[in-house]
Structure formats: structure tokens, C-alpha cells
Design an enzyme around this catalytic site. Structure first.
Site, PDB file in Angstrom:
ATOM      1  N   GLU A 141      -1.608  18.182 -21.709  1.00  0.00           N
ATOM      2  CA  GLU A 141      -2.566  19.045 -21.014  1.00  0.00           C
ATOM      3  C   GLU A 141      -1.902  19.568 -19.750  1.00  0.00           C
ATOM      4  O   GLU A 141      -0.749  19.229 -19.457  1.00  0.00           O
ATOM      5  CB  GLU A 141      -3.866  18.285 -20.702  1.00  0.00           C
ATOM      6  N   HIS A 157     -13.381  23.075 -13.901  1.00  0.00           N
ATOM      7  CA  HIS A 157     -12.588  23.153 -15.135  1.00  0.00           C
ATOM      8  C   HIS A 157     -12.415  24.632 -15.468  1.00  0.00           C
ATOM      9  O   HIS A 157     -13.391  25.392 -15.444  1.00  0.00           O
ATOM     10  CB  HIS A 157     -13.297  22.424 -16.280  1.00  0.00           C
ATOM     11  N   ARG A 178      -4.951  22.539 -12.871  1.00  0.00           N
ATOM     12  CA  ARG A 178      -6.285  23.087 -13.111  1.00  0.00           C
ATOM     13  C   ARG A 178      -6.785  24.040 -12.038  1.00  0.00           C
ATOM     14  O   ARG A 178      -7.413  25.049 -12.340  1.00  0.00           O
ATOM     15  CB  ARG A 178      -7.277  21.928 -13.160  1.00  0.00           C
ATOM     16  N   HIS A 211     -16.697  20.422 -12.705  1.00  0.00           N
ATOM     17  CA  HIS A 211     -16.324  19.455 -13.747  1.00  0.00           C
ATOM     18  C   HIS A 211     -16.150  18.035 -13.219  1.00  0.00           C
ATOM     19  O   HIS A 211     -16.599  17.082 -13.835  1.00  0.00           O
ATOM     20  CB  HIS A 211     -15.015  19.950 -14.372  1.00  0.00           C
ATOM     21  N   ARG A 251      -7.383  16.513  -9.499  1.00  0.00           N
ATOM     22  CA  ARG A 251      -7.086  15.465 -10.483  1.00  0.00           C
ATOM     23  C   ARG A 251      -6.221  15.999 -11.628  1.00  0.00           C
ATOM     24  O   ARG A 251      -6.472  17.090 -12.150  1.00  0.00           O
ATOM     25  CB  ARG A 251      -8.395  14.913 -11.053  1.00  0.00           C
TER      26      ARG A 251
HETATM   27  C1  SIN Z   1     -10.663  18.321 -21.097  1.00  0.00           C
HETATM   28  O1  SIN Z   1     -10.716  17.913 -22.250  1.00  0.00           O
HETATM   29  O2  SIN Z   1     -10.211  19.419 -20.795  1.00  0.00           O
HETATM   30  C2  SIN Z   1     -11.196  17.459 -20.005  1.00  0.00           C
HETATM   31  C3  SIN Z   1     -10.265  16.396 -19.695  1.00  0.00           C
HETATM   32  C4  SIN Z   1     -10.374  16.018 -18.261  1.00  0.00           C
HETATM   33  O3  SIN Z   1     -11.224  16.514 -17.542  1.00  0.00           O
HETATM   34  O4  SIN Z   1      -9.521  15.257 -17.815  1.00  0.00           O
END
Ligand code: SIN
Length: 535
Positions: free
Chosen positions: A124, A244, A290, A347, A382
Site C-alpha cells: 500500500e 483516506h 496518504r 478515516h 499514519r
Molecule cells: C485501506 O484498506 O485502504 C485502509 C487501510 C488503512 O487505513 O490502514
């Protein structure tokens, strides 16, 4: 109540327990499992046990299972994403203890996805490696919650209570010192319970409901943070709310999370002209931190819709993302075929009740873990999928401290009465009041901030304080908690005259040379460089 929890003076509204845990997400359950080895435990949750922020976590749990070098890289990524504000001690504990905690989950039957017997790992934003475990494709949080609950249910010393809302913490003065000695609760039938406990853990999650646009479920109203603040515990870094980047964006539809794992599996972000744009914002493109991606989408979104595009990804996306695919099907959209409209939504709260790395708050007897707490582990932003790991690791450490810290000298629980309420605001009015608060928070204290907007929000908050919902219904309690959380976010955002991580101010776009945490004591906001030392 079962024998694990005993009534005081045979009064059906007063109980005594060794450990009270408010919240049944990953942090609360991780703590309860350990607390049950040393005493009776009461875990309370506002809705059904399955309903927590944990259960909505899609993408996965980040963990370095590849040895020392892997752990060091996970630490580096966590520090980099946090934009200079991560507490390095807390982050090291997270990445070093994470693998043991995840091995335990595997022993307790958590079924992470596997390929040819090997755990599958995805990537990610801002991760330098594929280290994110997932379950049932995009239902990782739910799988973890289910396996923890299965384990907790087998422990006779743990009592689980659903549909129960925390009202306020009980503070007693013992030997001239204030300490938290339990909490008052509202049960599902509207009855008031007083729970006396030697140690109380706030594991009540975040506060996404303070914004009109959020990926969080209805339970995320910042109750634990507001309760702690009301009794004078210090609260930290409330200006850092993570938005998010990719929540579903369609008029009338919920702001359903389009997991970052979609980008981890190759999704592009494209603007209204169908052009990729992240090259203009960050070298990591769609996998940038993010906060960077969220602001880029907001910028591009000024000229029209922004989309996730996976049409080029040659994978069975329905199998990899079954929950997301099912949601999209309701809107006649398909990851393999269509562009998916997205925009940011609130988020995750990086701030919370200030704690040390073992969940100790600034008030004896009170502990916090998970999203309700602020250890400084996430700094200003985060790292994706570090939150489930945080709940596991710091929930367990808080339990260790709750057991090890000296119990208060024997005092008979005092009788505790809530102030009598002669009036309760009608529920429809409470709902309107909450909607007003949330819409204004989104408008004035959201992703992009400045002095004028924050000042306008201050005026709104003062006006709303004049019509604050009254009474002891769950929604009236939540309304007051949301107002307290909003006040903390706004005051901290006003005080922070720089842009860092998730906190961006148009009027102060630069980052200060020295990173400092904000600390709220009552209504005052101060700043502290040495976070660990201040605890
Ligand atoms: C996501 O699946 O994008 C959320 C994961 C997260 O907030 O760490």
C-alpha cells in the site's frame, strides 16, 4: 452479570470488576485476553460485538515477518510517512513486537489469505515492500475481530456487554490523589450502571463521525477521548486527522472505502480528462503517502471527478476484492470494466488520549490503546495498515501495565450519582444538531484549513454549545462527545501554524524546522518536542 463481575451492596446498578475495557475492537480484545489471566474483565461496546472500526478495515495488517532487516525497513517507512513527528520508541515497539502478535493471531485461527500455503502479502502507499497480510480478500479487520472474539468468548473471566455506551469516567480521590475508578454506562434499555474498576481501558476507537464525510461506521464518535478530556487527562495531536484518499464518491451513496490495496494491486488515479496525475505530486505516484494523495485528489477534483482505474490490471479483481466488488455491483460498477469515482473522506485520528507506550494516560487508573490513544506512533500521518497492528501491540502492552501498576489502597466504592436531567432534547433535534456540526467540520476544519475557516468553525461550535443536546440517550451523549472532539481538533489546528502530514494550512504551507506534538490540558493547547519525556 456473571460471577466475574460482582454487584456492590446487592445494588443491581452498581458493580465491581478488576478491569473495565470500553470498546471491543482489536485493541480492547487484545487487552482483554491478557487481563483475563489476572482478574475479572468487563468489556462493553455500543452496538453488536461485530460493529467496530476494526471490522471495517479492508486492506490488511502491515507486519514485517522477514527478519531484522524487514523490521528496520518497516520502521523506516513508518517514520517517513509520519512526517517528522513519529515517536521513534513507540514505532520501534510496534514493528518489533508486531510479528509475535501476528503469530499469536495465526495460532488463534485467523485465516489470512494464502497462495500455495504461503501467506499472501500486498503493498500500500508509502510501503517500500509488500508486507500487508489480508483476509478474505478485502475483509481483514472482520476476520481478525471474529478470531479474537472466538478466543475471548472461551475465557470465563471475561464478560462481554453489547449495546452499552460509556457516559463518564468516575474519578475518586485516594490519599489526596485523583485516579480513575471506573465509569458510568448506559445500557441497551436506558438503565444507568456504575462500574467500579481497579483499572479502566479506553479502547473506544476514533471519531470519524465528527465529519460529514467519513469511511467510519456510526459508532466512531470519539467517546473515549471526550470522556478522558472531561476528567482532565491530557489529549495530544488532535489536529492530525487522516483523510483516506479514495472513498466512493457518488451522490446519495455511502462513502464506502475503496481500499488502498486497489492501488497496491496497480490501480491508477485519473482526472476528469482521464489522465494520470500523481506524477505531478510525488515520485511514488499512486503509492505516495496518504496525505499527499488526498490533497492531490482534492486539487484535481476542482476540475471534475477523479477516478480509480483498474481496467489494465490483469487479475481476477472480483476474487481479490469481493467486498468492494459486491458494493460496486449495487451501483452497476465493476472494477474490471469501469472507472470508479472517488474522493477523500475522514478515516483515522492520529491524535487521542496521550499515553506512554504501555497505555498509561496522565491520570492514574486510566489507560488508552488503539485509535483512542496517542502514543505518537503515527506522527502526523499514519502509514497504511499500521492501525490493526497498533491495536494488537499496544492493547497487549496496556494490559501488562494495568496488571502491573499498583492497585489503589482498599477503599469501599463510593456511591456515585449522575446529575439528574429534567429535560431530554427530542431525538430528531439531536440528529439535526449533529448533522450541522458534521457538515461545518467538513467545510471548515477538513483536509485544507486556514485561520479564517478555523475561526468560523469556532463561532459555529460556540453557537452549537448554546443548544447542546441534553439527556442521557445514546445520541445525546454522542452529540456532546462529538462537540468535545470537534473543539479539540479546531483548537489544536488553530494553534499549529505550519503544515505537516495530514494537517495542511493554506496560510502556513511550510513545515517548522522542529517537530512538536500538541498537548491539550483542558482548553489550553501547548506544544512539546520530547513526547516520551512528557508522559
Ligand atoms: C485501506 O484498506 O485502504 C485502509 C487501510 C488503512 O487505513 O490502514
Amino acid at each position: 452479570m456473571p460471577s466475574a463481575v460482582s454487584s456492590v451492596d446487592s445494588d443491581p446498578s452498581r458493580y465491581q470488576v478488576d478491569f473495565l475495557v470500553i470498546g471491543a475492537g482489536i485493541a480492547g480484545l487484545s487487552a482483554a485476553i491478557r487481563l483475563a489471566r489476572s482478574g475479572s474483565v468487563l468489556v462493553v461496546t455500543k452496538e453488536e460485538l461485530a460493529e467496530s472500526n476494526t471490522a471495517y478495515a479492508q486492506g490488511g495488517i502491515a507486519v514485517a515477518l522477514g527478519g531484522e532487516e524487514d523490521v528496520d525497513l518497516h520502521l523506516e517507512d513508518t517514520l517517513a510517512a509520519g512526517d517528522g513527528l513519529v515517536d521513534a520508541d513507540a514505532a520501534r515497539i510496534l514493528v518489533e513486537q508486531g510479528p509475535q502478535r501476528v503469530e499469536e493471531l495465526l495460532e488463534w485461527g485467523t485465516a489470512f489469505d494464502r497462495e500455495n500455503g504461503e501467506l499472501m502479502r500486498t503493498r500500500e502507499g508509502a510501503h517500500s515492500r509488500s508486507r500487508i497480510l489480508h483476509a478474505n480478500g478485502d475483509a481483514t479487520g472482520r476476520e481478525i475481530a471474529v478470531s479474537l472474539l472466538r478466543h475471548v468468548r472461551s475465557l470465563p473471566k471475561v464478560r462481554l456487554m453489547e449495546w452499552t455506551t460509556g457516559i463518564d469516567l468516575i474519578v475518586e480521590t485516594v490519599d489526596g490523589k485523583r485516579r480513575v475508578a471506573g465509569a458510568t454506562l448506559l445500557d441497551g434499555e436506558g438503565g444507568i450502571l456504575t462500574i467500579h474498576a481497579r483499572a479502566t481501558l479506553l479502547a473506544s476507537g476514533g471519531a470519524g463521525q465528527v465529519y460529514s464525510d467519513t469511511t467510519n461506521p456510526a459508532v466512531a464518535t470519539g467517546d473515549g477521548i471526550a470522556m478522558a478530556w472531561r476528567v482532565g487527562a491530557e489529549i495530544s495531536d488532535m489536529e492530525f486527522y487522516q483523510f483516506h484518499p479514495t472513498a466512493f464518491s457518488m451522490s446519495g451513496a455511502p462513502r464506502f472505502l475503496m481500499s488502498e490495496a486497489l492501488r497496491g494491486e496497480g490501480a491508477y488515479l485519473v482526472n476528469a480528462k482521464r489522465e494520470r496525475f500523481m506524477q505531478r505530486y510525488h515520485p511514488l505516484l499512486e503509492l505516495a503517502p496518504r496525505d499527499v494523495v488526498a490533497r492531490a485528489i482534492t486539487q484535481e477534483g476542482m476540475d471534475g471527478e477523479v477516478y480509480l482505474d483498474m481496467r489494465h490490471v490483469k487479475k481476477n479483481l472480483h476474487e481479490r476484492f469481493p467486498g468492494i466488488s459486491q458494493f460496486l455491483a449495487e451501483y452497476r460498477l465493476d472494477l474490471n470494466r469501469d472507472l470508479i469515482p472517488v474522493r477523500p473522506a475522514a478515516h483515522y485520528l492520529m491524535g487521542g488520549v496521550l499515553t506512554d507506550t504501555h497505555g498509561r494516560t496522565t491520570l492514574p487508573g486510566l489507560y488508552a490503546a488503539g485509535e483512542a490513544a496517542c502514543t505518537g506512533v503515527h506522527g502526523a500521518n499514519r502509514l497504511a495498515s499500521n492501525s490493526l497492528l497498533e491495536g494488537l501491540v499496544f492493547g497487549a502492552l496496556a494490559a501488562e501495565a494495568m496488571v502491573a501498576d499498583p492497585a489503589p489502597s482498599e477503599v469501599a466504592p463510593q456511591t456515585f450519582a449522575l446529575p439528574a436531567e429534567s429535560y431530554a432534547t427530542p431525538e430528531a433535534e439531536v440528529e439535526r444538531w449533529i448533522a450541522d456540526l458534521r457538515a461545518n467540520m467538513w467545510k471548515y476544519a477538513g483536509l485544507l484549513r486556514d485561520a479564517a475557516g478555523l475561526e468560523a468553525m469556532q463561532v459555529v461550535l460556540d453557537a452549537l454549545a448554546g443548544t447542546m443536546p441534553r439527556g442521557l440517550s445514546r445520541r445525546a451523549i454522542e452529540a456532546r462527545n462529538l462537540h468535545a472532539v470537534a473543539r479539540m481538533i479546531v483548537a489544536s489546528a488553530q494553534a499549529r501554524r505550519e503544515s505537516r502530514g495530514a494537517h495542511y494550512r493554506h496560510d502556513f504551507p511550510q513545515k517548522d524546522a522542529v517537530a512538536r506534538h500538541s498537548v491539550m490540558r483542558g482548553r489550553e493547547v501547548g506544544f512539546s518536542e520530547a513526547f516520551s519525556g512528557s508522559k
